[in-house]
Design a protein around this motif. Structure first.
Motif, short mmCIF file in Angstrom:
data_model
loop_
_atom_site.label_atom_id
_atom_site.label_comp_id
_atom_site.label_asym_id
_atom_site.label_seq_id
_atom_site.Cartn_x
_atom_site.Cartn_y
_atom_site.Cartn_z
N ALA A 148 0.88 -1.29 -0.15
CA ALA A 148 0.05 0.13 -0.03
C ALA A 148 0.79 1.28 -0.09
O ALA A 148 0.35 2.51 0.04
CB ALA A 148 -0.79 0.01 1.18
N GLY A 149 2.13 0.95 0.21
CA GLY A 149 3.07 2.38 0.13
C GLY A 149 3.26 2.85 1.52
O GLY A 149 3.46 4.03 1.63
N THR A 150 3.05 2.11 2.64
CA THR A 150 3.03 2.55 3.82
C THR A 150 4.28 1.81 4.65
O THR A 150 4.79 0.61 3.96
CB THR A 150 1.96 2.24 4.84
OG1 THR A 150 1.79 0.70 4.86
CG2 THR A 150 0.70 3.00 4.44
N LEU A 151 5.05 2.40 5.59
CA LEU A 151 6.01 1.73 6.08
C LEU A 151 5.75 0.45 6.86
O LEU A 151 4.67 0.35 7.45
CB LEU A 151 6.76 2.51 7.20
CG LEU A 151 7.54 3.89 6.58
CD1 LEU A 151 8.14 4.68 7.57
CD2 LEU A 151 8.57 3.66 5.65
N ASP A 152 6.43 -0.71 7.10
CA ASP A 152 6.48 -1.98 7.46
C ASP A 152 6.81 -1.89 8.85
O ASP A 152 7.80 -2.15 9.05
CB ASP A 152 6.75 -3.13 6.59
CG ASP A 152 6.65 -4.51 7.38
OD1 ASP A 152 6.06 -4.48 8.44
OD2 ASP A 152 7.05 -5.52 6.62
N LEU A 153 6.13 -1.14 9.88
CA LEU A 153 6.51 -0.81 11.06
C LEU A 153 6.56 -2.13 12.09
O LEU A 153 7.69 -2.20 12.88
CB LEU A 153 5.38 -0.03 11.71
CG LEU A 153 5.43 1.38 11.38
CD1 LEU A 153 4.09 2.30 11.93
CD2 LEU A 153 6.83 2.08 11.30
N ASP A 154 6.08 -3.39 11.53
CA ASP A 154 6.19 -4.63 12.11
C ASP A 154 7.70 -4.87 12.33
O ASP A 154 8.35 -5.66 13.00
CB ASP A 154 5.54 -5.75 11.66
CG ASP A 154 3.98 -5.49 11.91
OD1 ASP A 154 3.76 -4.76 12.99
OD2 ASP A 154 3.13 -6.04 11.25
N ALA A 155 8.52 -4.57 10.99
CA ALA A 155 9.73 -4.98 10.88
C ALA A 155 10.91 -3.99 11.56
O ALA A 155 12.19 -4.14 11.56
CB ALA A 155 10.10 -4.75 9.18
#
Ligand code: PLP
Length: 412
Positions: free
Chosen positions: A155-162
């Motif tokens: 979706a073009g968001t940051l993968d904050l889980d990573a």
């Protein structure tokens, strides 16, 4: 043109302040949707710069005459305006630079070279502008530090889980854009700063695309460094700002040497000025700083919440319109984006689309947007980017969508 007021926001009154918007391009009224590259300037900014050159220009500091004093007061007054604009930071924490690029290079070269050791880690994200990648690569090469990259979702968001796995005892700095220049994604920088600080790392926020869309309080964010450019905030080109936390700036060595940044020079050795001047070698862009001060004053006179709601309504219509045009694929689909719609078309290169829109008086940007790693992430050579400002209208969005539809007719 058939424009209208959305909510309480009088877009026509705002537009009237921008003389450049009143022109035709290729026989059509200009639709300026290239605001993320550079914003247009209100009359107040043009007048502030022209008036300074007409009445007050001289070199600044150490002046023994009236004009030098006026120029110095105007320059330092603009600094105070920026300090207030960033949420009430100290004026000594506001450094003049040429723009976001130079602000980041300053931190990389001064703080980075003094503090990074072999094996230290710098965390970037996959959606950074080259200005927030290349200076870190250069300093990493010079110091032996390593760069780690937070991935971006579909979706073009940051993968904050990573993120937690990237933050460790070797992390020295996280550098992240508050708003992506290529997609418009608004990143949760306050959360990122909290996590980074918990890991003992500093955070630099690239605010180039944020400050024009919403109010920013760097103290509330708890950012260590915050960078932005004047020309993306209705101000002149060639002027920018680096905010740095006072204790950090005090401990940082100068980057560029020369006039203005010294306390005393002798061939036996040189001592340096206090912050902020220690980081401002040479004659500053006085007119640029004054113009930026005027731009901020102008912006603060606007109803910023109404302006944001207006831009949001335009972007929603833009997104919905793009969805209905066959052969268009949006890149970056988070609904909470700020002012930017990016897309590719199946049947043509982004540049072809840009040229076909320009023939109809519509200015957009086509290409990699200085975010090549992000383009690679999405497997595209570039995108077409329509970017909005508070002076854009609903009628312009319709004009853009019609022009794109027509362009697609040529490309299909
Ligand atoms: N960072 C972001 C997010 C940007 O959008 C830009 C400009 O497009 C920059 C950095 C570089 O800004 P400047 O060229 O004004 O230094």
């Amino acid at each position: 043109m058939n424009t209208r007021v959305i909510g309480q926001f009088d877009v026509e009154a705002v537009r009237a302040a921008f003389p450049i918007l009143r022109q035709e391009v290729n026989g059509h009224p200009l639709v300026y949707f290239d605001n993320a590259a550079s914003m247009q300037k209100p009359e107040a900014v043009i007048e502030a710069v022209a008036g300074y050159y007409r009445r007050d220009h001289s070199n600044v500091h150490r002046g023994a005459h009236a004009l030098a004093n006026r120029a110095t007061e105007a320059l330092e007054g603009a600094r105070e305006r920026v300090a207030a604009f960033l949420g009430g930071v100290a004026r000594e924490e506001v450094l003049w630079t040429r723009g976001t690029t130079e602000s980041i290079n300053l931190v990389a070269n001064s703080w980075g070279r003094a503090n990074l050791r072999p094996g230290d880690e710098i965390v970037l994200t996959a959606m950074e502008h080259h200005a927030n990648i290349v200076p870190w690569q250069m300093v990493a090469e010079a110091t032996g530090a390593r760069i780690l990259v937070l991935p971006v979702t579909e979706a073009g968001t940051l993968d904050l889980d990573a993120l937690p796995a990237l933050l460790g005892e070797r992390t020295r700095l996280v550098a992240v854009a508050q708003v992506s220049n290529a997609l418009g994604t608004v990143n949760p920088v306050a959360d990122i700063i909290r996590l980074a600080h918990a890991a003992g790392a500093l955070v630099l926020v690239d605010g180039a695309q944020a400050v024009n869309h919403f109010a920013v309080d760097v103290r509330a964010l708890d950012a260590d460094f915050y960078a932005f450019s004047g020309h993306k905030l209705f101000g002149p080109t060639g002027i920018g700002v680096l905010y740095g936390r006072r204790a950090l700036l005090d401990a940082m060595p100068p980057w560029q040497g020369g006039g203005e940044m010294i306390e005393r020079v002798s061939f036996a050795g040189t001592t340096y000025a206090e912050v902020p001047w220690r980081f401002e070698a040479g004659t500053p862009h006085i007119a640029g700083a004054i113009g930026l001060g005027a731009a901020i004053e102008w912006l603060q006179e606007q109803d910023r919440e109404a302006a944001a709601a207006h831009e949001r309504a335009l972007l929603e219509r833009l997104d919905a319109g793009l969805e209905t045009i066959a052969g268009v694929r949006r890149i970056g689909t988070d609904p909470a984006r700020a002012g930017i719609a990016s897309f590719v078309v199946e049947s043509g290169h982004p540049t072809d689309v840009g040229l076909l829109l320009d023939q109809q008086g519509v200015a957009v940007r086509a290409g990699h947007h200085c975010a090549m790693p992000l383009m690679e992430r999405f497997g595209v050579p570039g995108t077409v980017r329509a970017s909005l400002a508070l002076y854009n209208t609903a009628a312009e969005v319709e004009r853009f969508l019609q022009a794109l539809d027509k362009a697609m007719g040529f490309l299909r």
